[in-house]
Design an enzyme around this catalytic site. Structure first.
Site, PDB file in Angstrom:
ATOM      1  N   LYS A   1       7.883 -17.499 -10.694  1.00  0.00           N
ATOM      2  CA  LYS A   1       7.208 -16.338 -11.259  1.00  0.00           C
ATOM      3  C   LYS A   1       6.175 -16.796 -12.016  1.00  0.00           C
ATOM      4  CE  LYS A   1       7.891 -12.320 -13.979  1.00  0.00           C
ATOM      5  NZ  LYS A   1       8.637 -11.660 -15.180  1.00  0.00           N
TER       6      LYS A   1
ATOM      7  N   ASP B   1      -5.068  -9.432  13.018  1.00  0.00           N
ATOM      8  CA  ASP B   1      -5.120  -8.088  13.298  1.00  0.00           C
ATOM      9  C   ASP B   1      -4.155  -7.969  14.576  1.00  0.00           C
ATOM     10  OD1 ASP B   1      -6.029  -5.426  14.497  1.00  0.00           O
ATOM     11  OD2 ASP B   1      -7.824  -5.621  13.079  1.00  0.00           O
ATOM     12  N   ILE B   2      -3.211  -7.255  14.435  1.00  0.00           N
ATOM     13  CA  ILE B   2      -2.224  -7.144  15.400  1.00  0.00           C
ATOM     14  C   ILE B   2      -2.616  -6.404  16.613  1.00  0.00           C
ATOM     15  CG2 ILE B   2       0.296  -6.433  15.902  1.00  0.00           C
ATOM     16  CD1 ILE B   2       0.744  -6.529  12.769  1.00  0.00           C
TER      17      ILE B   2
ATOM     18  N   LYS C   1     -14.347   2.968  14.929  1.00  0.00           N
ATOM     19  CA  LYS C   1     -13.095   2.309  14.794  1.00  0.00           C
ATOM     20  C   LYS C   1     -12.503   2.119  16.436  1.00  0.00           C
ATOM     21  CE  LYS C   1     -10.752   1.646  11.123  1.00  0.00           C
ATOM     22  NZ  LYS C   1     -10.166   1.790   9.999  1.00  0.00           N
TER      23      LYS C   1
ATOM     24  N   ASN D   1       0.928  -1.179  -0.121  1.00  0.00           N
ATOM     25  CA  ASN D   1       0.205  -0.177   0.002  1.00  0.00           C
ATOM     26  C   ASN D   1       0.674   1.343  -0.195  1.00  0.00           C
ATOM     27  OD1 ASN D   1       0.473   0.891   2.806  1.00  0.00           O
ATOM     28  ND2 ASN D   1      -0.299  -1.154   3.275  1.00  0.00           N
TER      29      ASN D   1
ATOM     30  N   ASP E   1      -4.706  -6.171   5.022  1.00  0.00           N
ATOM     31  CA  ASP E   1      -5.909  -7.082   5.832  1.00  0.00           C
ATOM     32  C   ASP E   1      -5.800  -8.331   5.125  1.00  0.00           C
ATOM     33  OD1 ASP E   1      -6.950  -4.927   7.343  1.00  0.00           O
ATOM     34  OD2 ASP E   1      -7.910  -3.709   5.856  1.00  0.00           O
TER      35      ASP E   1
ATOM     36  N   LYS F   1     -11.900  -1.369  17.778  1.00  0.00           N
ATOM     37  CA  LYS F   1     -10.593  -1.701  17.951  1.00  0.00           C
ATOM     38  C   LYS F   1     -10.110  -1.770  19.496  1.00  0.00           C
ATOM     39  CE  LYS F   1      -8.802  -1.993  13.906  1.00  0.00           C
ATOM     40  NZ  LYS F   1      -7.920  -2.929  13.407  1.00  0.00           N
TER      41      LYS F   1
HETATM   42  O1  C5P Z   1      -8.987  -1.480  10.595  1.00  0.00           O
HETATM   43  P1  C5P Z   1      -7.862  -0.589  10.231  1.00  0.00           P
HETATM   44  O2  C5P Z   1      -6.898  -1.521   9.209  1.00  0.00           O
HETATM   45  O3  C5P Z   1      -8.413   0.473   9.423  1.00  0.00           O
HETATM   46  O4  C5P Z   1      -7.245  -0.329  11.538  1.00  0.00           O
HETATM   47  C1  C5P Z   1      -6.303   0.356  11.530  1.00  0.00           C
HETATM   48  C2  C5P Z   1      -5.473   0.338  12.731  1.00  0.00           C
HETATM   49  O5  C5P Z   1      -5.301  -1.219  13.296  1.00  0.00           O
HETATM   50  C3  C5P Z   1      -3.944   0.813  12.792  1.00  0.00           C
HETATM   51  O6  C5P Z   1      -3.614   1.103  14.161  1.00  0.00           O
HETATM   52  C4  C5P Z   1      -3.161  -0.630  12.449  1.00  0.00           C
HETATM   53  O7  C5P Z   1      -1.680  -0.550  12.587  1.00  0.00           O
HETATM   54  C5  C5P Z   1      -3.971  -1.784  12.977  1.00  0.00           C
HETATM   55  N1  C5P Z   1      -3.935  -2.880  12.317  1.00  0.00           N
HETATM   56  C6  C5P Z   1      -3.030  -4.051  12.911  1.00  0.00           C
HETATM   57  N2  C5P Z   1      -3.233  -5.221  12.216  1.00  0.00           N
HETATM   58  C7  C5P Z   1      -4.076  -5.210  11.071  1.00  0.00           C
HETATM   59  C8  C5P Z   1      -4.599  -4.110  10.664  1.00  0.00           C
HETATM   60  C9  C5P Z   1      -4.553  -3.118  11.088  1.00  0.00           C
HETATM   61  O8  C5P Z   1      -2.582  -3.878  13.844  1.00  0.00           O
HETATM   62  N3  C5P Z   1      -4.125  -6.588  10.354  1.00  0.00           N
END
Ligand code: C5P
Length: 403
Positions: free
Chosen positions: A289, A308-309, A339, A210, A279, A343
């Site tokens: 390749k 999701d970390i 969010k 990205n 994501d 979160k």
């Molecule tokens: O859901 P979204 O991607 O918009 O959320 C953004 C927040 O979640 C950011 O702080 C990003 O670093 C964290 N994040 C994460 N792991 C993921 C996706 C997002 O830690 N797989």
């Protein structure tokens, strides 16, 4: 950046070949907005002339306690009083020995004894001189006296040897002086950050990523370190340099970032998730390749979700104080509020407009349990410093609450 605006730095030069680097250091300090007053010892003048330092600093250079240009022969008092900080770069073994013993037999050592401001020294000498027990004793004494010792670095030396004793580079010294003047709102806190994009391979040469540059996350890592924190950065692929003192682990994929965070997060007080984590990733990565064979066939990919970390960290039994980021393409106020709750973080930081990706400036919206706060458009380092203050205040409130 005018990071040193209004600051008066007295730059002392003692004798060493690293004096040539002090010319560049003067220029960098002036560029950062400082007023630089140079004082040189006799030995320093063997390596570089006062004329050079005067031209670069724009100030009269003083070399002698008995300089008739200073009234009452009180050069040591007047110069020490005017300084917000004294930096001796290079600091020779002899200069360090004199400072450790409170000698005052030249202008530089006399004004150090007469000062009430902080003293920083950047040692520079041959590696044997640096390792000598006498030098090490003197340095330990200076540290015990509250003097900040910067470096030295390791590497090739002017004498032809390689080892510890090189003066830190001018830009490192400038950054250290800038950091020195920042308020220590995170003193001794342990801060973990993720930053940058992730890269999800689809074959050995291609992948999905990205537009995140990592600039905001790296600026925050720097601001947290300047505020006195011990900082660990876990960075996705980016060529950005890290500030000295910030520990860094480089990763490529979201899974690697997740593994790196989960392996150490329990040792931290604050977790700031700035990374733009992918994501999804390709369910299977082609070992070869993917070819555009004679007959053109558009490949189809099946994606699977990445962990999701941030969510995993907030679910820990004793999570650190967590800060999330959001980059939305529309209605940030609504999405930001939602969010933060989704979160489950005490503070969510919204980037105003996804076009901030890769830019040097940014504008932020902070969402917490009391509502919304706006941090107006500024360069990312200034914003990061403002955000670090906001985080420090909130983290302190949480840790002050009875468990
Ligand atoms: O859901 P979204 O991607 O918009 O959320 C953004 C927040 O979640 C950011 O702080 C990003 O670093 C964290 N994040 C994460 N792991 C993921 C996706 C997002 O830690 N797989």
């Amino acid at each position: 950046m005018n990071d040193l605006a209004g600051k008066h730095v007295l730059l002392g030069l003692s004798g060493g070949i690293a004096c040539y680097k002090s010319a560049e250091l003067t220029r960098l300090l002036i560029q950062a907005g400082a007023r630089v007053q140079v004082v040189m010892t006799d030995a320093a003048q063997r390596f570089i002339t006062p004329v050079t330092m005067q031209a670069l600093s724009g100030q009269t250079v003083y070399t002698c306690q008995w300089d008739p240009r200073i009234a009452r022969h009180m050069a040591h008092i007047d110069l020490a009083r005017a300084a917000d900080a004294i930096l001796i770069a290079p600091a020779s073994a002899d200069c360090i020995a004199k400072l450790a013993h409170g000698c005052a037999d030249d202008l530089l050592t006399a004004l150090c004894l007469a000062r009430s401001c902080p003293l920083l020294i950047a040692p520079a000498m041959n590696r044997q001189m640096w390792q000598h027990p006498a030098t090490q004793r003197n340095v330990a004494q200076l540290r015990a006296d509250g003097v900040t010792v910067l470096g030295p670095a390791s590497g090739p030396q002017a004498c032809g040897e390689t080892g510890e004793g090189r003066m830190l580079e001018p830009d490192t010294l400038r950054n250290t002086v800038v950091a020195f003047f920042q308020p220590k709102v995170l003193q001794d806190k342990r801060v973990l950050l993720t930053a940058g994009p992730t890269f999800e391979p689809i074959d050995p040469v291609r992948g999905i990523t990205n537009r995140s540059s990592g600039k905001m996350g790296f600026a925050l890592a720097r601001a947290a370190a300047e505020a006195g924190a011990q900082v660990q950065l876990i960075a996705g692929p980016t060529a950005l340099p890290t500030l000295e003192g910030v520990l860094r682990i480089d990763v490529q994929t979201a899974q690697q970032m997740y593994d790196a965070v989960m392996a150490c997060v329990e040792a931290f007080d604050i977790f700031i998730a700035v990374a733009a984590v992918s994501d999804w990733r390709a369910e299977s990565v082609s070992a070869e390749k993917i070819k555009k064979n004679g007959e053109f066939v558009v490949p189809r990919f099946v994606f699977t979700e990445n962990p999701d970390i941030l969510a995993a960290v907030t679910r820990l039994p004793k999570p650190p104080f967590c800060v999330g980021f959001a980059a939305e393409s529309s209605d940030l106020e609504k999405h930001g509020r939602e969010k933060r709750l989704l979160k489950n973080v005490p503070l969510l930081v919204g980037n105003i407009g996804p076009e901030t990706f890769g830019q040097d400036k940014n504008e932020l919206m902070l969402f917490d349990e009391t509502g919304i706060k706006h941090l107006p458009r500024a360069d990312k380092l200034s914003l990061a410093r403002a955000l670090v203050k906001e985080i420090a205040q909130r983290a302190a409130r949480v840790s002050a609450k009875p468990q």
